[in-house]
Design a protein around this motif. Structure first.
Motif, PDB file in Angstrom:
ATOM      1  N   ARG A   1      -2.388  -2.857  -0.624  1.00 31.45           N
ATOM      2  CA  ARG A   1      -3.047  -3.944   0.094  1.00 31.45           C
ATOM      3  C   ARG A   1      -2.392  -5.298  -0.192  1.00 31.45           C
ATOM      4  N   HIS A   2      -1.192  -5.278  -0.708  1.00 32.69           N
ATOM      5  CA  HIS A   2      -0.526  -6.551  -1.027  1.00 32.69           C
ATOM      6  C   HIS A   2      -0.361  -7.371   0.253  1.00 32.69           C
ATOM      7  N   PRO A   3      -0.776  -8.628   0.228  1.00 37.89           N
ATOM      8  CA  PRO A   3      -0.789  -9.410   1.469  1.00 37.89           C
ATOM      9  C   PRO A   3       0.582  -9.839   1.972  1.00 37.89           C
ATOM     10  N   ARG A   4       1.605  -9.804   1.104  1.00 34.93           N
ATOM     11  CA  ARG A   4       2.898 -10.361   1.525  1.00 34.93           C
ATOM     12  C   ARG A   4       4.064  -9.388   1.440  1.00 34.93           C
ATOM     13  N   ILE A   5       3.948  -8.341   0.659  1.00 35.79           N
ATOM     14  CA  ILE A   5       5.075  -7.435   0.452  1.00 35.79           C
ATOM     15  C   ILE A   5       5.180  -6.456   1.614  1.00 35.79           C
ATOM     16  N   GLN A   6       6.333  -6.452   2.248  1.00 35.76           N
ATOM     17  CA  GLN A   6       6.621  -5.537   3.333  1.00 35.76           C
ATOM     18  C   GLN A   6       7.745  -4.598   2.905  1.00 35.76           C
ATOM     19  N   SER A   7       8.001  -3.607   3.717  1.00 36.60           N
ATOM     20  CA  SER A   7       9.105  -2.695   3.461  1.00 36.60           C
ATOM     21  C   SER A   7      10.174  -2.899   4.527  1.00 36.60           C
ATOM     22  N   PRO A   8      11.428  -3.137   4.151  1.00 37.11           N
ATOM     23  CA  PRO A   8      11.927  -3.137   2.778  1.00 37.11           C
ATOM     24  C   PRO A   8      11.599  -4.449   2.051  1.00 37.11           C
ATOM     25  N   LEU A   9      11.504  -4.363   0.739  1.00 39.77           N
ATOM     26  CA  LEU A   9      11.266  -5.531  -0.094  1.00 39.77           C
ATOM     27  C   LEU A   9      12.567  -6.339  -0.187  1.00 39.77           C
ATOM     28  N   THR A  10      12.504  -7.596   0.229  1.00 41.36           N
ATOM     29  CA  THR A  10      13.702  -8.438   0.193  1.00 41.36           C
ATOM     30  C   THR A  10      13.782  -9.189  -1.140  1.00 41.36           C
ATOM     31  N   LEU A  11      14.969  -9.671  -1.457  1.00 42.26           N
ATOM     32  CA  LEU A  11      15.142 -10.439  -2.682  1.00 42.26           C
ATOM     33  C   LEU A  11      14.315 -11.722  -2.616  1.00 42.26           C
ATOM     34  N   ALA A  12      14.224 -12.330  -1.433  1.00 44.22           N
ATOM     35  CA  ALA A  12      13.431 -13.553  -1.302  1.00 44.22           C
ATOM     36  C   ALA A  12      11.960 -13.274  -1.597  1.00 44.22           C
ATOM     37  N   ASP A  13      11.434 -12.168  -1.053  1.00 38.32           N
ATOM     38  CA  ASP A  13      10.042 -11.799  -1.333  1.00 38.32           C
ATOM     39  C   ASP A  13       9.853 -11.498  -2.820  1.00 38.32           C
ATOM     40  N   TYR A  14      10.845 -10.847  -3.407  1.00 35.32           N
ATOM     41  CA  TYR A  14      10.785 -10.486  -4.827  1.00 35.32           C
ATOM     42  C   TYR A  14      10.684 -11.739  -5.697  1.00 35.32           C
ATOM     43  N   LEU A  15      11.518 -12.720  -5.423  1.00 33.19           N
ATOM     44  CA  LEU A  15      11.550 -13.928  -6.241  1.00 33.19           C
ATOM     45  C   LEU A  15      10.340 -14.817  -5.971  1.00 33.19           C
ATOM     46  N   ALA A  16       9.729 -14.695  -4.790  1.00 33.04           N
ATOM     47  CA  ALA A  16       8.556 -15.513  -4.466  1.00 33.04           C
ATOM     48  C   ALA A  16       7.267 -14.939  -5.047  1.00 33.04           C
ATOM     49  N   ALA A  17       7.308 -13.675  -5.468  1.00 31.81           N
ATOM     50  CA  ALA A  17       6.096 -13.004  -5.931  1.00 31.81           C
ATOM     51  C   ALA A  17       5.799 -13.340  -7.395  1.00 31.81           C
ATOM     52  N   ASP A  18       4.572 -13.073  -7.802  1.00 32.04           N
ATOM     53  CA  ASP A  18       4.184 -13.122  -9.215  1.00 32.04           C
ATOM     54  C   ASP A  18       4.378 -11.730  -9.809  1.00 32.04           C
ATOM     55  N   HIS A  19       4.790 -11.696 -11.080  1.00 32.78           N
ATOM     56  CA  HIS A  19       5.233 -10.433 -11.678  1.00 32.78           C
ATOM     57  C   HIS A  19       4.488 -10.106 -12.963  1.00 32.78           C
ATOM     58  N   VAL A  20       4.465  -8.794 -13.267  1.00 31.52           N
ATOM     59  CA  VAL A  20       4.079  -8.280 -14.578  1.00 31.52           C
ATOM     60  C   VAL A  20       5.363  -7.896 -15.300  1.00 31.52           C
TER      61      VAL A  20
END
Length: 318
Positions: free
Chosen positions: A183-202
């Motif tokens: 249910r992630h509101p912003r992550i789509q497939s394929p996951l782009t590097l821009a989306d990766y760097l914009a996200a919050d991480h564990v």
């Protein structure tokens, strides 16, 4: 000359060394006595004898239990080597019968392997060797010493710090994936590097190969926004499933957590160096029948179905 005159003086009794080994592991005179079938007063008397012989308290009472002294830390490895040698001397046998063995196997594993490999290994071990016992411990800087002394039979995982004297068999290769909630509101497939760097991480800084991920970020001259650090993978799937956080993990643990928690798996858009999981053992136990049986069991369960070069001397399992 009397028989006792020919005996070397000052050697500790085997029963005292056994108590030393168990007490070092349990940190409790009461639990050590229970495991050895002794009364607590008898265990205390034996400990007193060993203290007198070695000229050191060996253990001191603390709120956390009986803590070993520096001398005890120094003596535990050679003490265990002596006990292991005596056991092999007394029970030397070139055969191994898994159906009847009561042997205790000790395997050093990462916490990721506790989740991905241990359940499968335990099921098969109980099927083939129903009376055997399995002890899983962590894999760390003491692992090489544990393999050498016989305290551990195998180490399974990615352990590049193990010395060249340790034998190794590669099992399967690992690349990196990212996990996200369905249910992630912003992550789509394929996951782009821009989306990766914009996200919050564990982040799991103690996880297998985490230094490789750090090196990849440094190579790209970028950073992640880490909002949660965990000491291991326990609970990670639930955290990802209930938040909008991403986590970057090796594929095997990632796919296992995804199946268990209903997560989406994405190829990592950051170029992170892969690694190979292997099983490791000391040459002293290469011909030990029980150790050989355990290695072959691990290989049958987890060796990847892919062509592999003929193993060299440091890779052969049997």
């Amino acid at each position: 000359m009397a028989e006792n005159d020919r005996m070397e003086p000052g050697l500790p009794d085997v029963k005292l060394l056994t108590l030393f080994d168990v007490l070092y592991r349990t940190r409790s005179v009461t639990r050590a006595a229970e495991q050895l079938g002794l009364s607590q007063p008898t265990a205390s008397i034996w400990l007193g004898r060993l203290r007198d012989q070695l000229g050191d308290p060996l253990f001191v009472r603390t709120p956390a239990g009986m803590s070993p002294t520096p001398r005890a830390d120094t003596l535990i490895v050679p003490g265990r080597e002596i006990l292991e040698s005596l056991r092999r001397f007394a029970h030397w046998d070139t055969s191994f019968e898994p159906e009847t063995t009561e042997r205790q196997f000790r395997i050093c594993m990462t916490d990721a392997s506790h989740i991905t490999l241990l359940p499968t290994l335990l099921v098969e071990l109980r099927r083939q060797a129903p009376r055997a016992r399995l002890v899983a411990t962590g894999i760390d800087k003491r692992t090489e010493q544990a393999l050498q002394s016989g305290e551990a039979d195998l180490a399974i995982g990615f352990a590049p710090w193990l010395g060249p004297g340790i034998r190794r068999q590669e099992l399967y290769a690992q690349d990196w994936v990212c996990l996200a909630s369905r249910r992630h509101p912003r992550i789509q497939s394929p996951l782009t590097l821009a989306d990766y760097l914009a996200a919050d991480h564990v982040a799991v800084p103690s996880g297998t190969g985490s230094n490789l991920l750090d090196e990849a970020l440094a190579q790209e001259r970028t950073t992640r926004r880490v909002v949660l650090e965990l000491p291991g993978f326990l609970g990670l799937g639930v955290v990802i499933g209930r938040t909008d956080l991403l986590v970057t993990v090796p594929r095997h643990i990632g796919e296992t957590l995804a199946r268990a928690s209903g997560l989406t798996v994405h190829p990592c858009p950051l170029p992170v160096e892969g690694f190979t999981v292997g099983q490791h053992w000391h040459p002293r136990y290469h011909e030990d029948p029980g150790n050989r049986w355990l290695r072959n069991l691990v290989a049958r369960l987890f060796l990847a179905d892919r062509p592999t070069p003929a193993p060299g001397p440091a890779q052969q399992s049997s």
